[in-house]
Motif scaffolding. Structure first.
Motif, PDB file in Angstrom:
ATOM      1  N   MET A   1      21.950  88.113  14.714  1.00 29.03           N
ATOM      2  CA  MET A   1      21.875  88.701  13.452  1.00 29.03           C
ATOM      3  C   MET A   1      20.599  89.207  13.269  1.00 29.03           C
ATOM      4  O   MET A   1      19.700  88.442  13.353  1.00 29.03           O
ATOM      5  CB  MET A   1      22.482  87.739  12.637  1.00 29.03           C
ATOM      6  N   ASP A   2      20.427  90.370  12.770  1.00 29.13           N
ATOM      7  CA  ASP A   2      18.975  90.763  12.133  1.00 29.13           C
ATOM      8  C   ASP A   2      18.501  90.141  10.760  1.00 29.13           C
ATOM      9  O   ASP A   2      19.490  90.165   9.890  1.00 29.13           O
ATOM     10  CB  ASP A   2      18.940  92.360  12.249  1.00 29.13           C
ATOM     11  N   TYR A   3      17.415  89.950  10.546  1.00 27.02           N
ATOM     12  CA  TYR A   3      16.839  89.497   9.112  1.00 27.02           C
ATOM     13  C   TYR A   3      15.567  90.500   8.907  1.00 27.02           C
ATOM     14  O   TYR A   3      14.990  91.113   9.473  1.00 27.02           O
ATOM     15  CB  TYR A   3      16.378  88.231   9.412  1.00 27.02           C
ATOM     16  N   ILE A   4      15.604  90.492   7.466  1.00 26.56           N
ATOM     17  CA  ILE A   4      14.286  90.993   6.749  1.00 26.56           C
ATOM     18  C   ILE A   4      13.746  89.869   6.191  1.00 26.56           C
ATOM     19  O   ILE A   4      14.513  88.898   5.562  1.00 26.56           O
ATOM     20  CB  ILE A   4      14.695  92.330   5.828  1.00 26.56           C
ATOM     21  N   SER A   5      12.488  90.490   5.641  1.00 26.37           N
ATOM     22  CA  SER A   5      11.577  89.480   4.748  1.00 26.37           C
ATOM     23  C   SER A   5      11.809  89.925   3.416  1.00 26.37           C
ATOM     24  O   SER A   5      12.252  90.926   3.109  1.00 26.37           O
ATOM     25  CB  SER A   5      10.202  89.980   5.232  1.00 26.37           C
ATOM     26  N   THR A   6      11.225  89.130   2.659  1.00 28.40           N
ATOM     27  CA  THR A   6      11.491  88.988   1.109  1.00 28.40           C
ATOM     28  C   THR A   6      10.612  90.452   0.481  1.00 28.40           C
ATOM     29  O   THR A   6      11.492  91.013  -0.222  1.00 28.40           O
ATOM     30  CB  THR A   6      10.625  87.762   0.584  1.00 28.40           C
ATOM     31  N   PRO A   7       9.602  90.722   1.100  1.00 31.81           N
ATOM     32  CA  PRO A   7       8.790  92.045   0.687  1.00 31.81           C
ATOM     33  C   PRO A   7       9.613  93.171   1.135  1.00 31.81           C
ATOM     34  O   PRO A   7       9.861  94.075   0.470  1.00 31.81           O
ATOM     35  CB  PRO A   7       7.411  92.115   1.495  1.00 31.81           C
ATOM     36  N   GLU A   8      10.504  93.102   2.368  1.00 35.84           N
ATOM     37  CA  GLU A   8      11.362  94.367   2.772  1.00 35.84           C
ATOM     38  C   GLU A   8      12.572  94.493   1.842  1.00 35.84           C
ATOM     39  O   GLU A   8      12.832  95.403   1.380  1.00 35.84           O
ATOM     40  CB  GLU A   8      11.975  93.899   4.000  1.00 35.84           C
ATOM     41  N   ALA A   9      13.221  92.999   1.544  1.00 32.74           N
ATOM     42  CA  ALA A   9      14.249  93.227   0.419  1.00 32.74           C
ATOM     43  C   ALA A   9      13.935  93.820  -0.895  1.00 32.74           C
ATOM     44  O   ALA A   9      14.667  94.322  -1.338  1.00 32.74           O
ATOM     45  CB  ALA A   9      15.025  91.788   0.497  1.00 32.74           C
ATOM     46  N   ALA A  10      12.774  93.402  -1.258  1.00 27.02           N
ATOM     47  CA  ALA A  10      12.216  93.714  -2.600  1.00 27.02           C
ATOM     48  C   ALA A  10      12.090  95.503  -2.571  1.00 27.02           C
ATOM     49  O   ALA A  10      12.688  96.016  -3.587  1.00 27.02           O
ATOM     50  CB  ALA A  10      11.075  93.226  -2.832  1.00 27.02           C
ATOM     51  N   LYS A  11      11.738  95.798  -1.603  1.00 25.58           N
ATOM     52  CA  LYS A  11      11.597  97.341  -1.525  1.00 25.58           C
ATOM     53  C   LYS A  11      12.850  97.951  -1.212  1.00 25.58           C
ATOM     54  O   LYS A  11      13.069  98.783  -2.029  1.00 25.58           O
ATOM     55  CB  LYS A  11      10.817  97.696  -0.352  1.00 25.58           C
ATOM     56  N   LYS A  12      13.837  97.284  -0.503  1.00 33.22           N
ATOM     57  CA  LYS A  12      15.001  97.983  -0.410  1.00 33.22           C
ATOM     58  C   LYS A  12      15.952  98.045  -1.715  1.00 33.22           C
ATOM     59  O   LYS A  12      16.718  99.006  -1.850  1.00 33.22           O
ATOM     60  CB  LYS A  12      15.838  97.239   0.568  1.00 33.22           C
ATOM     61  N   TRP A  13      15.989  96.804  -2.426  1.00 31.27           N
ATOM     62  CA  TRP A  13      16.640  96.872  -3.713  1.00 31.27           C
ATOM     63  C   TRP A  13      15.933  97.280  -4.912  1.00 31.27           C
ATOM     64  O   TRP A  13      16.414  97.154  -5.973  1.00 31.27           O
ATOM     65  CB  TRP A  13      17.089  95.212  -3.869  1.00 31.27           C
ATOM     66  N   ASP A  14      14.495  97.627  -4.749  1.00 28.35           N
ATOM     67  CA  ASP A  14      13.768  97.972  -5.883  1.00 28.35           C
ATOM     68  C   ASP A  14      13.415  97.042  -6.985  1.00 28.35           C
ATOM     69  O   ASP A  14      14.080  97.233  -8.097  1.00 28.35           O
ATOM     70  CB  ASP A  14      14.385  99.389  -6.507  1.00 28.35           C
ATOM     71  N   ILE A  15      13.262  95.725  -6.377  1.00 31.42           N
ATOM     72  CA  ILE A  15      13.048  94.468  -7.469  1.00 31.42           C
ATOM     73  C   ILE A  15      11.689  94.055  -6.861  1.00 31.42           C
ATOM     74  O   ILE A  15      11.294  94.343  -5.920  1.00 31.42           O
ATOM     75  CB  ILE A  15      14.208  93.633  -7.687  1.00 31.42           C
ATOM     76  N   SER A  16      11.220  93.252  -7.777  1.00 29.36           N
ATOM     77  CA  SER A  16      10.216  92.179  -7.268  1.00 29.36           C
ATOM     78  C   SER A  16      10.362  91.357  -6.199  1.00 29.36           C
ATOM     79  O   SER A  16      11.277  90.871  -6.114  1.00 29.36           O
ATOM     80  CB  SER A  16       9.385  91.621  -8.388  1.00 29.36           C
ATOM     81  N   GLU A  17       9.136  90.948  -5.513  1.00 26.59           N
ATOM     82  CA  GLU A  17       9.468  89.934  -4.410  1.00 26.59           C
ATOM     83  C   GLU A  17       9.804  88.695  -5.159  1.00 26.59           C
ATOM     84  O   GLU A  17      10.474  87.918  -4.441  1.00 26.59           O
ATOM     85  CB  GLU A  17       8.086  89.719  -3.535  1.00 26.59           C
ATOM     86  N   ARG A  18       9.093  88.380  -6.157  1.00 22.79           N
ATOM     87  CA  ARG A  18       9.588  87.250  -6.930  1.00 22.79           C
ATOM     88  C   ARG A  18      10.924  86.992  -7.303  1.00 22.79           C
ATOM     89  O   ARG A  18      11.597  85.925  -7.067  1.00 22.79           O
ATOM     90  CB  ARG A  18       8.621  86.863  -8.036  1.00 22.79           C
TER      91      ARG A  18
END
Length: 62
Positions: A1-18
């Motif tokens: 399974m492929d994973y992404i990091s918190t910063p990548e998810a934040a950018k993908k979903w247009d929300i903050s890393e926090r």
């Protein structure tokens, strides 16, 4: 399974890393795991519904 990091998810979903970190801590993202200090989020994970808003609350109970 492929994973992404918190910063990548934040950018993908247009929300903050926090916010992504909080979603991970609250187990609101299926398949998430933690490696040391880093959250591993499945690449195909969908953005959880935001229960903090009225619209999000409506969507949770449909």
């Amino acid at each position: 399974m492929d994973y992404i990091s918190t910063p990548e998810a934040a950018k993908k979903w247009d929300i903050s890393e926090r916010r992504v970190q909080k979603l991970c801590e609250e187990n609101r993202i299926p398949g998430v795991s933690k490696l040391g200090y880093m959250w591993l989020i499945p690449k195909d994970a969908e953005k959880p519904i935001d229960g903090r808003t009225e619209r999000g609350k409506e969507l949770q109970y449909e």
